[in-house]
Motif scaffolding. Structure first.
Motif, PDB file in Angstrom:
ATOM      1  N   GLU A 186       0.850  -1.185   0.000  1.00 45.41           N
ATOM      2  CA  GLU A 186       0.000   0.000   0.000  1.00 45.41           C
ATOM      3  C   GLU A 186       0.889   1.239   0.000  1.00 45.41           C
ATOM      4  O   GLU A 186       2.085   1.165   0.268  1.00 45.41           O
ATOM      5  CB  GLU A 186      -0.882  -0.006   1.255  1.00 45.41           C
ATOM      6  CG  GLU A 186      -1.767  -1.221   1.392  1.00 45.41           C
ATOM      7  CD  GLU A 186      -2.865  -1.283   0.349  1.00 45.41           C
ATOM      8  OE1 GLU A 186      -3.277  -0.221  -0.145  1.00 45.41           O
ATOM      9  OE2 GLU A 186      -3.299  -2.388   0.024  1.00 45.41           O
ATOM     10  N   GLU A 187       0.298   2.384  -0.261  1.00 38.91           N
ATOM     11  CA  GLU A 187       1.037   3.637  -0.162  1.00 38.91           C
ATOM     12  C   GLU A 187       1.515   3.809   1.281  1.00 38.91           C
ATOM     13  O   GLU A 187       0.738   3.593   2.217  1.00 38.91           O
ATOM     14  CB  GLU A 187       0.133   4.818  -0.525  1.00 38.91           C
ATOM     15  CG  GLU A 187      -0.183   4.925  -1.981  1.00 38.91           C
ATOM     16  CD  GLU A 187       1.016   5.357  -2.804  1.00 38.91           C
ATOM     17  OE1 GLU A 187       1.796   6.214  -2.339  1.00 38.91           O
ATOM     18  OE2 GLU A 187       1.173   4.832  -3.912  1.00 38.91           O
ATOM     19  N   GLU A 238      -0.619  -5.946   1.915  1.00 36.25           N
ATOM     20  CA  GLU A 238      -1.764  -6.854   1.941  1.00 36.25           C
ATOM     21  C   GLU A 238      -1.279  -8.195   1.404  1.00 36.25           C
ATOM     22  O   GLU A 238      -0.853  -8.299   0.247  1.00 36.25           O
ATOM     23  CB  GLU A 238      -2.911  -6.330   1.087  1.00 36.25           C
ATOM     24  CG  GLU A 238      -4.124  -7.222   1.161  1.00 36.25           C
ATOM     25  CD  GLU A 238      -5.306  -6.683   0.388  1.00 36.25           C
ATOM     26  OE1 GLU A 238      -6.077  -7.505  -0.135  1.00 36.25           O
ATOM     27  OE2 GLU A 238      -5.452  -5.443   0.294  1.00 36.25           O
TER      28      GLU A 238
END
Length: 133
Positions: A80-81, A99
């Protein structure tokens, strides 16, 4: 486009299993990765990087059931960012979140118990904790 990250490291704490309102299992845990190298001056250097891993559904339940602090794993997923935050001393930090699509267990529960950090290291750790198996 496709993005994939592969982490090889050790769990910094036991997985934390929760369920969403609709009953979907989700668990999260921290994985510490490190790399060592020899600097030009001959000294050994080390850099540790922590990732927060989230697993969903059946994978979440398996991670909660079979993983514990100190176990070595391979996590394959998507990153993710990074989320920026400021620590108590005012230093800028980033949270690196992954994730998981798959988690492969590299060590047994017994090996993890022998490798688990003591109470002075990050994580829930250490001596005197009971294992629920």
């Amino acid at each position: 486009m496709y993005q994939q990250i592969e982490l090889v490291g050790s769990l910094g704490d036991d997985p934390d299993l929760r369920y969403t309102r609709d009953g979907t299992a989700v668990t999260s845990f921290r994985v510490e990765t490190n790399r060592r190298w020899r600097a030009q001056d001959g000294t050994t250097r080390e850099k540790r990087v922590w990732f927060r891993v989230t697993a969903w559904r059946r994978l979440a339940e398996r991670c909660d059931q079979y993983l514990s602090q100190g176990q070595r794993v391979v996590v394959v997923g998507r990153m993710e960012e990074p989320r920026a935050w400021t620590d108590e001393e005012g230093n800028a930090r980033a949270s690196l979140e992954v994730e998981a699509r798959s988690v492969r267990f590299l060590s047994t529960l017994e090996e993890a118990q022998a490798l688990a950090p003591g109470p002075d290291l990050p994580g829930k750790g250490g001596e005197g904790e009971e294992i629920p198996f």
